[in-house]
Write a protein that holds these residues in place. Structure first.
Motif, mmCIF file in Angstrom:
data_model
loop_
_atom_site.group_PDB
_atom_site.id
_atom_site.type_symbol
_atom_site.label_atom_id
_atom_site.label_comp_id
_atom_site.label_asym_id
_atom_site.label_seq_id
_atom_site.Cartn_x
_atom_site.Cartn_y
_atom_site.Cartn_z
ATOM 1 N N ILE A 284 0.822 -1.197 0.000
ATOM 2 C CA ILE A 284 0.000 0.000 0.000
ATOM 3 C C ILE A 284 0.866 1.261 0.000
ATOM 4 C CG2 ILE A 284 -1.638 1.343 1.379
ATOM 5 C CD1 ILE A 284 -2.961 -1.258 2.185
ATOM 6 N N GLY A 285 1.903 1.254 0.825
ATOM 7 C CA GLY A 285 2.826 2.389 0.854
ATOM 8 C C GLY A 285 3.480 2.587 -0.507
ATOM 9 N N PHE A 286 3.868 1.485 -1.094
ATOM 10 C CA PHE A 286 4.513 1.529 -2.404
ATOM 11 C C PHE A 286 3.577 2.123 -3.455
ATOM 12 C CE2 PHE A 286 6.205 -0.057 -6.381
ATOM 13 C CZ PHE A 286 7.579 -0.062 -6.179
ATOM 14 N N GLN A 287 2.370 1.615 -3.473
ATOM 15 C CA GLN A 287 1.392 2.095 -4.452
ATOM 16 C C GLN A 287 1.056 3.568 -4.255
ATOM 17 O OE1 GLN A 287 -2.240 0.255 -5.937
ATOM 18 N NE2 GLN A 287 -1.623 -1.613 -4.888
ATOM 19 N N ALA A 288 0.935 3.965 -3.009
ATOM 20 C CA ALA A 288 0.603 5.359 -2.726
ATOM 21 C C ALA A 288 1.673 6.277 -3.314
ATOM 22 C CB ALA A 288 0.485 5.575 -1.226
ATOM 23 N N ALA A 289 2.920 5.907 -3.106
ATOM 24 C CA ALA A 289 4.017 6.720 -3.623
ATOM 25 C C ALA A 289 3.982 6.756 -5.151
ATOM 26 C CB ALA A 289 5.352 6.183 -3.131
ATOM 27 N N GLN A 290 3.694 5.626 -5.731
ATOM 28 C CA GLN A 290 3.611 5.585 -7.195
ATOM 29 C C GLN A 290 2.496 6.471 -7.724
ATOM 30 O OE1 GLN A 290 3.434 1.395 -8.304
ATOM 31 N NE2 GLN A 290 5.429 1.676 -9.272
ATOM 32 N N MET A 291 1.373 6.444 -7.047
ATOM 33 C CA MET A 291 0.260 7.293 -7.456
ATOM 34 C C MET A 291 0.674 8.764 -7.413
ATOM 35 S SD MET A 291 -2.878 5.383 -5.445
ATOM 36 C CE MET A 291 -4.024 6.737 -5.636
ATOM 37 N N LEU A 292 1.394 9.114 -6.366
ATOM 38 C CA LEU A 292 1.813 10.503 -6.223
ATOM 39 C C LEU A 292 2.795 10.895 -7.317
ATOM 40 C CD1 LEU A 292 1.652 13.105 -4.729
ATOM 41 C CD2 LEU A 292 3.350 12.276 -3.101
ATOM 42 N N VAL A 293 3.716 10.025 -7.613
ATOM 43 C CA VAL A 293 4.673 10.299 -8.681
ATOM 44 C C VAL A 293 3.924 10.515 -9.996
ATOM 45 C CG1 VAL A 293 6.497 9.303 -10.103
ATOM 46 C CG2 VAL A 293 6.604 9.093 -7.622
ATOM 47 N N ARG A 294 2.954 9.665 -10.231
ATOM 48 C CA ARG A 294 2.151 9.794 -11.436
ATOM 49 C C ARG A 294 1.477 11.174 -11.474
ATOM 50 N NH1 ARG A 294 -1.286 5.115 -10.653
ATOM 51 N NH2 ARG A 294 0.606 3.907 -10.310
ATOM 52 N N LEU A 295 0.971 11.576 -10.346
ATOM 53 C CA LEU A 295 0.326 12.876 -10.220
ATOM 54 C C LEU A 295 1.309 14.001 -10.526
ATOM 55 C CD1 LEU A 295 -2.584 12.762 -9.207
ATOM 56 C CD2 LEU A 295 -1.801 13.708 -7.045
ATOM 57 N N LEU A 296 2.526 13.844 -10.018
ATOM 58 C CA LEU A 296 3.557 14.861 -10.166
ATOM 59 C C LEU A 296 4.009 14.991 -11.615
ATOM 60 C CD1 LEU A 296 3.687 15.771 -7.382
ATOM 61 C CD2 LEU A 296 5.608 14.270 -6.954
ATOM 62 N N ASN A 297 3.971 13.893 -12.328
ATOM 63 C CA ASN A 297 4.437 13.901 -13.708
ATOM 64 C C ASN A 297 3.355 14.274 -14.704
ATOM 65 O OD1 ASN A 297 6.928 13.130 -12.796
ATOM 66 N ND2 ASN A 297 6.573 10.953 -13.166
ATOM 67 N N THR A 298 2.185 14.576 -14.201
ATOM 68 C CA THR A 298 1.077 14.885 -15.088
ATOM 69 C C THR A 298 0.732 16.354 -14.995
ATOM 70 O OG1 THR A 298 0.226 12.742 -14.415
ATOM 71 C CG2 THR A 298 -1.222 14.140 -15.748
ATOM 72 N N ARG A 299 0.321 16.910 -16.080
ATOM 73 C CA ARG A 299 -0.142 18.285 -16.060
ATOM 74 C C ARG A 299 -1.492 18.347 -15.337
ATOM 75 N NH1 ARG A 299 1.831 21.375 -15.346
ATOM 76 N NH2 ARG A 299 3.358 22.801 -16.155
ATOM 77 N N ALA A 300 -2.441 17.604 -15.850
ATOM 78 C CA ALA A 300 -3.759 17.551 -15.211
ATOM 79 C C ALA A 300 -3.629 16.802 -13.893
ATOM 80 C CB ALA A 300 -4.731 16.818 -16.124
#
Lengths: 355, 355
Positions: B306-322
């Motif tokens: 869960i911790g791993f996935q959460a971080a990945q989600m955030l990275v995805r968010l950071l790399n996206t404009r929207a």
DNA sequence: TTGTAAGCGTTATCAG
DNA sequence: CTGATAACGCTTACAA
């Protein structure tokens, strides 16, 4: 009433303008410098408060040369993370933030270049090193490059390096001493001498040394088993093997709460009750020792306090011009719980039976 | 052969000079920009390699506007740190560094102003929020101020917020369902409804809801005890009380490995063997479930994943404009181990005895 | 006690 | 594809 929608990006210049002073005055106040009129200070602080201003950390880092970050390096290549390790993190994180630093945790193993760059990039002001090997290359590298650091653990040679560590050799010796005093002579030991030989981690080597010394001094036969990892599973298997070879064993010592649990499980499977038929002692954190059934007699390992102290030592180093070497070696202490007793064939035991 | 003693402070200008190019070219290479001749790139990279150059993070932060830091916020005011929590940290730290970010861990509770300043200071690019309350004020604040974040857990209302959480209500329901299928009707439950009422933490509330639903649906009498904390000690005490009031109980459910251990200890003290005389089921991490004796039948809680996935989600968010809202609700799963069985008065049990 | 101004090491814009 | 040059927001002499 500030309007606008999202990121205002308030700068020191804005504060200066709003408070009718120069930026240098604001900067002085920000850094707690002395030469500022109290009235001015109040006025500026009020503006900062009202506007919700925070200085930009990157700019401060660039101009001021410090990051206010402390990094804890715990390469997890040769380690499992348990409560044991967690407590280091928590203790360190707590001390770090208490001193107004930020806490950076790195668990990926690192090459020399990466480690150096971490410091050179200005990303961290100092480092707490964990998983120290007897011949660890990191302290020398950091020392040569002027990066402040503190080790949790220690090398074979530690001149000029600050560290905090426990006296593991003495810890293991104490465990055996305790068992011997209870009357045990046939004691099994589960450790990682091989891991010690190859990876050269301090604790593994020193625990082994303590075991050897105890056997020599108390004239005990060597009954040990090497385990791959200090897990429930490996402790269980090793104990069964050792027990079947040496049915006369009346006590076991090991170096981790989890493996102690494996020992207990194996003993139960062979019909031996702990501590009535066999004693078990381990090196463990308080929490783990209480989680196991029966609660373990154990050598305390206060990871959180050690993590906390390590961070404090580093902060002290950071706030000092000179670098005073601090070397702390903690004396182990023993906590008696319910997993040890006199051996079953012992006079005291017989007395108890008949009395 | 570079001489000098300690901190050389190599800058981008030095590299530019040594490689006979302009700083902008070096900068382009540093940032992987496309428009650079391959020959030039190689030459510059070679110089950087040879000299051991690293860009200054503060300067990059100032000019580039990003810190490459992800912060995990786990205020430890209402929590104990156990293996359970540790695994979140490890999972998150691992994902964060895998994506070339740095991992900042903060365990001190924070006011709104501090949280906002953390982002405004440019010290972090995004935040992973933990210990989410049903009416948590943090997501709204971060959202309004444009700070990217992901929650581990969720509020009562989550429109527009990204989160990853487990379906705790269903988890507790499943635990009871399993016991009922085994034949249990008199089941004790140890939880924290009070903690839920005051602190409003999601899991506490949802586990309680799951308990209520299970009792309603399976027509079970309510036998529960409120514990202060989910520790061995509190689990032990509560179980003794509950058991003395309701001697007919044949199973216990609780929500943490440690408290399950307390339950088992209490049962043993009253002469009941687990699972022969009484079953125990809990919500726990795999590691803890195996550490307890007997190994626990439990609802898995994969903190590290869960911790791993959460971080990945955030990275995805950071790399996206929207900002795409991602909401992940994990289905709980049950692992059968050795702490559950049919109840002692059950036909199957009797059969087993005589057969 | 306060203000002016020169960096700190990057990135980004805009010419060439 | 490459090079000047202007920010970025702050600290710190040095002046006033």
């Amino acid at each position: 009433m500030a309007s606008s929608s999202s990121s205002d990006a308030l700068t020191i210049a804005d504060i200066a303008r709003l408070a009718q002073v120069s930026v240098s005055t604001v900067s002085r106040i920000l850094n707690g410098k002395p030469d500022v009129a109290e009235a001015t200070r109040q006025r500026v602080l009020e503006v900062m408060e009202r506007t919700g201003y925070t200085p930009h950390s990157g700019a401060q880092q660039l101009a001021g040369g410090k990051s206010s970050v402390i990094t804890l390096l715990f390469p997890m290549d040769h380690a499992e993370f348990t409560q044991f390790e967690l407590d280091f993190f928590i203790g360190a994180a707590s001390a770090v933030s208490k001193h107004h630093y930020f806490f950076n945790l790195m668990t990926e193993p690192m090459e020399a270049a990466d480690l150096l760059n971490l410091y050179r990039s200005g990303r961290t002001d100092g480092v707490i090193l964990m998983q120290i090997r007897l011949d660890d290359w990191r302290p020398a590298l950091l020392h040569e490059n002027g990066c402040p650091f503190v080790m949790i653990g220690r090398c074979a040679e530690n001149d000029g390096y600050s560290y905090i560590d426990m006296d593991f050799e003495r810890a293991m010796f104490m465990a055996f001493e305790n068992l011997v005093e209870l009357g045990h002579q046939q004691i099994g030991f589960l450790g990682r001498p091989g891991w010690m030989r190859t990876a050269q981690f301090g604790p593994a080597a020193r625990l082994w040394a303590g075991y050897q010394r105890a056997c020599a001094q108390f004239n005990l036969p060597l009954h040990y088993r090497e385990v791959e990892q200090l897990t429930v599973q490996d402790g269980y298997t090793a104990t069964l093997e050792l027990l079947d070879e040496q049915p006369g064993l009346t006590a076991f010592a090991t170096v981790h709460g989890a493996s102690a649990n494996g020992v207990i499980r194996a003993l139960r499977e062979r019909g031996r009750k702990v501590p009535r038929d066999c004693s078990v002692i381990a090196l463990a954190t308080n929490k783990i020792a209480q989680l196991v059934t029966p609660p373990l007699t154990h050598i305390n390992f206060p990871s959180d306090a050690i993590g906390f102290q390590a961070a404090q030592m580093l902060v002290r180093l950071l706030n000092t011009r000179a670098d005073p070497v601090e070397q702390v070696l903690l004396e182990p202490t023993l906590t008696l719980r319910d997993s040890t007793a006199v051996p079953p064939d012992h006079p005291l035991f017989t007395m108890r039976q008949t009395g």
